[in-house]
Design an enzyme around this catalytic site. Structure first.
Site, PDB file in Angstrom:
ATOM      1  CB  SER A  74      -0.912   0.038   1.233  1.00  0.00           C
ATOM      2  OG  SER A  74      -1.786  -1.058   1.267  1.00  0.00           O
TER       3      SER A  74
ATOM      4  CB  SER B 250      -1.732  -1.979  -3.967  1.00  0.00           C
ATOM      5  OG  SER B 250      -1.015  -0.825  -3.567  1.00  0.00           O
TER       6      SER B 250
ATOM      7  CG  ASP C 255      -2.401   2.091  -4.361  1.00  0.00           C
ATOM      8  OD1 ASP C 255      -1.299   1.881  -3.843  1.00  0.00           O
ATOM      9  OD2 ASP C 255      -2.979   1.288  -5.105  1.00  0.00           O
TER      10      ASP C 255
END
Length: 354
Positions: free
Chosen positions: A227, A265, A267
């Site tokens: 992340s 991930s 983000d």
């Protein structure tokens, strides 16, 4: 502490501020508490946006969720109301609740009426998973750690394997905390755009440096599970809509380095401006704000992109070695950058002898 410019790599074209850090934005301060003991490699990083009582005098803020694989708190209200009323804390995934409690206690200490005769407070905490290099199940972060990070905040800040960045990994290399800034001029007035990242993303082997080179960490090419949290700070006169658009451009800085925002991930970009403060108890029905012309906003877009890109690279070059859970480690980007010129020089000498 090494930074990417020490290796003659200059991301973007806009000039940085004097520190090339988020703390170039007047009044912004950053503090860390780093926990490193046995298999625990974690911590807390605090961004204090402005001095004074943020609950009574809020900041205009915005959120851009690029990929929402994350466990942050407070972002829904920031997106809805466009205001930030606490410091921002960064930590590991299992430390979010603890840090939120610390922010609530911190706000109540300044405003005892919170939750009783006035509204509750919206604590903002963002996270990345440091479970590869740290025993995340240890639940090591305490409220005292979070409050200490706030108290430690100042204009000079460390980068790399510090605070929340202690156990982070980026593109297969050691990651962590990084920062950068850009100058923005409007009608002869100087403004700043600063970025701070908690960098823990990117598939090993995908990193592309601004000069086109592709560093190889020589670790397994696992699926993207990391992340990145980007915090953008500015003193530009913008409203929430404009700030949201600026936050979106931080994604360009992430993508420039080779990221594609994988399924696993998280983000997230959180932005605030120190201009256009929002009082908790307004005295008038109508408030006047300053906002830049949309025809000039490309300058802010580029600044957000470039500062984010450089902050990520600074996180990687400033990172120091960490041996984590089960003996896990990750290579350092600085070692790759330093070894390459030596290899090239050796090759050149061999060719000259021939």
């Amino acid at each position: 502490m090494a930074r990417i410019r020490h290796f003659a790599i200059t991301p973007g074209t806009m000039p940085p501020g004097p520190r090339n850090a988020i703390t170039d934005v007047p009044g912004v301060q950053v503090g860390h508490v780093t926990l490193s003991s046995g298999e625990v490699n974690t911590g807390v990083t605090a961004i204090v946006p402005q001095p004074g009582d943020l609950f009574q005098n809020k900041l205009t803020a915005a959120v851009e969720v690029i990929n929402g694989f994350g466990k942050s708190t407070g972002l829904v209200q920031v997106a809805e109301l466009g205001s930030l009323e606490t410091p921002i804390l960064l930590t590991n995934t299992f430390g979010v609740g603890t840090c939120a409690n610390a922010l609530i206690r911190h706000a109540i200490a300044q405003n005892p009426a919170i939750g009783r005769s006035v509204s509750t407070v919206n604590p903002v905490v963002c996270e990345c998973n440091d479970g590869v290099l740290s025993d995340i199940q240890a639940m090591a972060v305490t409220e005292a750690d979070a409050l200490q990070a706030i108290e430690a905040a100042g204009s000079e800040m460390a980068e790399g394997s510090v605070g929340a960045g202690r156990g982070m990994i980026t593109f297969g290399f050691k990651g962590g905390i990084g920062t950068a800034s850009r100058r923005v001029s409007l009608q002869g007035r100087k403004h700043m755009m600063g970025a701070l990242v908690l960098s823990n993303f990117g598939k090993a082997g995908d990193l592309v440096l601004p000069d086109g080179r592709r560093p190889d960490p020589r670790v397994p090419r696992e699926a993207e599970k990391g992340s990145i949290i980007v915090v953008l700070a500015t003193d530009l006169p913008v409203d929430q809509r404009q700030l949201s658009r600026i936050c979106r451009r931080a994604g360009a800085g992430i993508a420039r380095l080779g990221a594609y925002y994988g399924h696993g991930s998280g983000d997230i970009v959180l932005g605030f401006t120190t201009c256009n403060r929002i009082p908790q108890q307004p005295e008038t029905d109508v408030q006047t704000i300053e906002r830049m012309s949309d025809n000039r906003i490309d300058r802010a877009f580029r600044a957000a992109c470039e500062a984010t890109e450089e902050a990520i690279l600074n996180a990687m070059t400033a990172a120091t070695a960490v041996q984590g859970r089960g003996g896990a480690t990750r290579p350092l980007l600085v070692d790759w950058l330093r070894e390459l010129p030596d290899k090239q020089a050796s090759t050149a000498k061999g060719e000259n002898k021939k």
